[in-house]
Design an enzyme around this catalytic site. Structure first.
Site, mmCIF file in Angstrom:
data_model
loop_
_atom_site.group_PDB
_atom_site.id
_atom_site.type_symbol
_atom_site.label_atom_id
_atom_site.label_comp_id
_atom_site.label_asym_id
_atom_site.label_seq_id
_atom_site.Cartn_x
_atom_site.Cartn_y
_atom_site.Cartn_z
ATOM 1 C CG ASP A 135 -0.161 -0.083 2.538
ATOM 2 O OD1 ASP A 135 0.918 -0.648 2.460
ATOM 3 O OD2 ASP A 135 -0.644 -0.109 3.489
ATOM 4 C CD GLU A 220 10.366 -1.621 10.268
ATOM 5 O OE1 GLU A 220 10.214 -2.054 11.534
ATOM 6 O OE2 GLU A 220 9.394 -1.435 9.646
HETATM 7 C C1 UGA Z 1 4.591 -0.865 8.699
HETATM 8 C C2 UGA Z 1 5.573 -1.359 7.860
HETATM 9 O O1 UGA Z 1 5.841 -0.289 6.876
HETATM 10 C C3 UGA Z 1 5.387 -2.879 7.609
HETATM 11 O O2 UGA Z 1 6.484 -3.063 6.613
HETATM 12 C C4 UGA Z 1 5.513 -3.585 8.914
HETATM 13 O O3 UGA Z 1 5.299 -4.934 8.502
HETATM 14 C C5 UGA Z 1 4.444 -3.005 9.629
HETATM 15 O O4 UGA Z 1 4.504 -1.943 9.865
HETATM 16 C C6 UGA Z 1 4.671 -3.862 11.033
HETATM 17 O O5 UGA Z 1 5.720 -3.511 11.535
HETATM 18 O O6 UGA Z 1 3.798 -4.648 11.344
HETATM 19 P P1 UGA Z 1 1.965 -0.756 8.051
HETATM 20 O O7 UGA Z 1 1.182 0.195 7.003
HETATM 21 O O8 UGA Z 1 1.340 -0.908 9.582
HETATM 22 O O9 UGA Z 1 3.266 -0.896 8.124
HETATM 23 O O10 UGA Z 1 1.700 -2.270 7.595
HETATM 24 P P2 UGA Z 1 0.527 -2.981 6.507
HETATM 25 O O11 UGA Z 1 1.201 -2.275 5.366
HETATM 26 O O12 UGA Z 1 -0.749 -3.028 6.986
HETATM 27 O O13 UGA Z 1 1.349 -4.275 6.418
HETATM 28 C C7 UGA Z 1 2.603 -4.626 5.935
HETATM 29 C C8 UGA Z 1 2.465 -5.546 4.396
HETATM 30 O O14 UGA Z 1 2.217 -6.781 5.294
HETATM 31 C C9 UGA Z 1 1.569 -5.332 3.533
HETATM 32 O O15 UGA Z 1 2.218 -5.696 2.376
HETATM 33 C C10 UGA Z 1 0.339 -6.168 3.815
HETATM 34 O O16 UGA Z 1 -0.453 -6.308 2.850
HETATM 35 C C11 UGA Z 1 0.805 -7.260 4.534
HETATM 36 N N1 UGA Z 1 -0.133 -7.975 5.529
HETATM 37 C C12 UGA Z 1 -0.523 -7.196 6.694
HETATM 38 C C13 UGA Z 1 -0.212 -9.294 5.436
HETATM 39 O O17 UGA Z 1 0.155 -10.090 4.590
HETATM 40 N N2 UGA Z 1 -1.146 -9.773 6.401
HETATM 41 C C14 UGA Z 1 -1.876 -9.202 7.252
HETATM 42 O O18 UGA Z 1 -2.723 -9.616 8.011
HETATM 43 C C15 UGA Z 1 -1.547 -7.652 7.246
HETATM 44 MN MN MN Z 2 1.217 -0.273 5.022
#
Ligand code: UGA
Ligand code: MN
Length: 273
Positions: A135, A220
């Protein structure tokens, strides 16, 4: 006669020199590294919109290999078709998250397992690994920076951690700290979009992987600690003064729950959105 044979000998020498020098020049030419983009993704209302935006940016990037890992029991038609319809070189994997604590942890680890094997095959070109949320918003310029990475490169990320920009601080060409408000005590106060790692390091450190058994926001730092200390980080994007990637988040509708949406006058359940 003597002069003719001398001239011929000289000519032969020059010709040999020219022919010989060719492969040597080619050998020294620098290979453009492949970028291995690793993207976990999960089903939700805006998934197709986010993946469309991202994949169509990536189609403009040369020597890019997209590793997409679905957080699901099975691969979905939606993602499969999106990848097929793109012009991208891709690898499609899936693994369902067992531990809800870490977003994308098991998916990224599966991609790393796959990559380690692939790098040892003849097709496994040298490259750089970039962990890409599905995203975020990526400028083409960030990929130019990624190709400069020797070990681990870092740069600013826009709209993240409650700030306009979260970024590494640079003194005399070296990273000296981080400008971060959210959990500033993180060993590497960086977002996932703010760094990339030379792929060969994953072979040098086979134990390097993500863990969910850690405090939120430490993913990270957890992966980077295998490869570098802060002073080894390579500051890119004009000494970390330029923003080429943004931690955008699509409007929060995280559950693929059609009940929260208004019912249309005609049944449109067959339409993929
Ligand atoms: C932030 C960081 O940018 C992420 O790279 C990191 O994984 C996350 O925090 C964390 O530390 O948990 P955020 O916007 O909160 O990002 O996270 P999301 O964009 O919702 O998820 C990160 C990635 O994992 C996305 O590509 C999303 O599609 C994927 N994801 C998320 C899953 O595959 N499964 C889930 O249940 C949730
Ligand atoms: Mn994100």
């Amino acid at each position: 006669m003597y002069f003719i044979s001398l001239a011929l000998g000289l000519l032969a020498f020059v010709v040999l020199l020219l022919f010989n020098s060719k492969p040597a020049i080619q050998y020294h030419q620098k290979v453009v590294p492949t970028i291995y983009g690793i993207t976990p993704t999960y089903a939700r209302l805006a998934q197709k919109a986010d993946l469309t935006r991202l994949s169509q940016t990536l189609m403009l990037v040369k020597k890019f290999h997209w590793i997409v890992i679905e957080d699901s029991e099975n691969k979905t038609k939606l993602v499969e078709n999106l990848l097929k319809e793109s012009t991208l070189k891709y690898t499609h994997l899936n693994v369902k998250t067992k531990e809800i604590k870490g977003k994308g942890v098991e998916q990224r680890n599966l991609a790393l397992d796959w990559l380690r094997k692939y790098l040892k095959t003849p097709e496994g070109a040298p490259g750089v690994v970039y962990f890409m949320d599905d995203d975020n918003t990526y400028s083409l310029k960030v990929f130019e920076e990624i190709r400069k990475v020797k070990r681990v490169g870092v740069w600013p990320v826009g709209i993240v951690g409650g700030m306009r920009v979260e970024r590494p601080l640079v003194t005399d060409g070296k990273v000296s700290g981080f400008s971060a408000l959210w959990k500033p005590y993180r060993p590497f106060a960086l977002d996932m979009a703010g760094f990339a790692i030379n792929a060969s390091l994953f072979l040098d450190y086979p134990e390097a992987k993500f863990s969910w058994k850690i405090e939120a926001g430490f993913l990270e730092s957890e992966i980077l600690k295998y490869f570098v200390t802060v002073k080894d980080l390579e500051p890119l994007a004009d000494n970390c003064t330029k923003v080429y990637v943004w931690h955008t988040r699509t409007q929060n509708m995280t559950r693929l729950d059609i009940n929260i949406l208004r019912h249309p006058p005609i049944n449109d359940a067959d339409i993929e959105v």
